[in-house]
Write an enzyme that holds these catalytic residues in place. Structure first.
Site, mmCIF file in Angstrom:
data_model
loop_
_atom_site.group_PDB
_atom_site.id
_atom_site.type_symbol
_atom_site.label_atom_id
_atom_site.label_comp_id
_atom_site.label_asym_id
_atom_site.label_seq_id
_atom_site.Cartn_x
_atom_site.Cartn_y
_atom_site.Cartn_z
ATOM 1 N N TYR A 139 -0.739 -1.323 -1.403
ATOM 2 C CA TYR A 139 -1.909 -2.088 -0.978
ATOM 3 C C TYR A 139 -1.424 -3.261 -0.135
ATOM 4 C CZ TYR A 139 -4.387 0.613 -4.471
ATOM 5 O OH TYR A 139 -4.916 1.642 -5.193
ATOM 6 N N THR A 148 -11.759 -4.699 7.626
ATOM 7 C CA THR A 148 -12.028 -3.416 6.975
ATOM 8 C C THR A 148 -11.718 -2.264 7.910
ATOM 9 O OG1 THR A 148 -13.778 -4.399 5.641
ATOM 10 C CG2 THR A 148 -13.791 -2.021 5.884
ATOM 11 N N ARG A 198 -5.559 -7.308 -2.654
ATOM 12 C CA ARG A 198 -6.709 -7.142 -3.531
ATOM 13 C C ARG A 198 -7.920 -6.669 -2.752
ATOM 14 N NH1 ARG A 198 -7.283 -11.728 -8.081
ATOM 15 N NH2 ARG A 198 -7.714 -10.318 -9.778
ATOM 16 N N CYS A 239 -7.011 7.912 1.061
ATOM 17 C CA CYS A 239 -6.815 6.765 0.180
ATOM 18 C C CYS A 239 -5.852 7.070 -0.962
ATOM 19 C CB CYS A 239 -8.163 6.304 -0.365
ATOM 20 S SG CYS A 239 -9.296 7.621 -0.744
#
Length: 115
Positions: A27, A9, A41, A57
């Site tokens: 992504y 993360t 994902r 983001c």
DNA sequence: AATCTGACTGTTG
DNA sequence: CCAACAGCCAGAT
């Protein structure tokens, strides 16, 4: 409340934070740059909880140049990208032109399938 | 530990 | 181009 996040993360947030203005990353790209090329994902899940202002983001989009999601604010996402100079044709971002440098080209070398 | 969920992706029809 | 399916991954319950 949460404690420290997992390394993955942290790495993902780091990568997203480094995406320069006027550029985008899928992504899958972020996942690859974070060390888990198949974790697109998971990256989406992390983005879902990215409330940090220091993490752009909105520069993370889906494969093929599609906008992907933005907490129900896809229109805002599109507007932000356009404001940064990212060209969007129809519902697609011109990846070939604005994709973040360093992203592995997985579409360049596909050998002929089928014998 | 098992199960469900989802801002994903690629293949097939 | 869109729908359905399957594969993959990390976080939440």
């Amino acid at each position: 409340m949460s404690k420290i996040k997992d390394q993955f993360t942290v790495r993902v947030l780091s990568v997203v934070r480094r995406i320069p203005p006027g550029r985008v990353a899928t992504y899958g790209d972020v996942a690859a740059l974070a060390g888990r090329p198949r974790a697109a994902r998971a990256v989406g899940n992390i983005m879902r909880g990215c409330d940090r202002p220091d993490v752009p983001c909105h520069r993370v989009i889906a494969a093929g140049g599609r906008l992907g999601g933005y907490g129900g604010r896809e229109l805002l996402k599109r507007a932000l990208l356009l404001a940064e100079g990212v060209s969007i044709v129809g519902t697609r971002v011109q990846l070939q032109q604005f994709r973040v440098p360093g992203a592995p080209n997985r579409w360049g070398k596909r050998r002929a399938r089928r014998a």
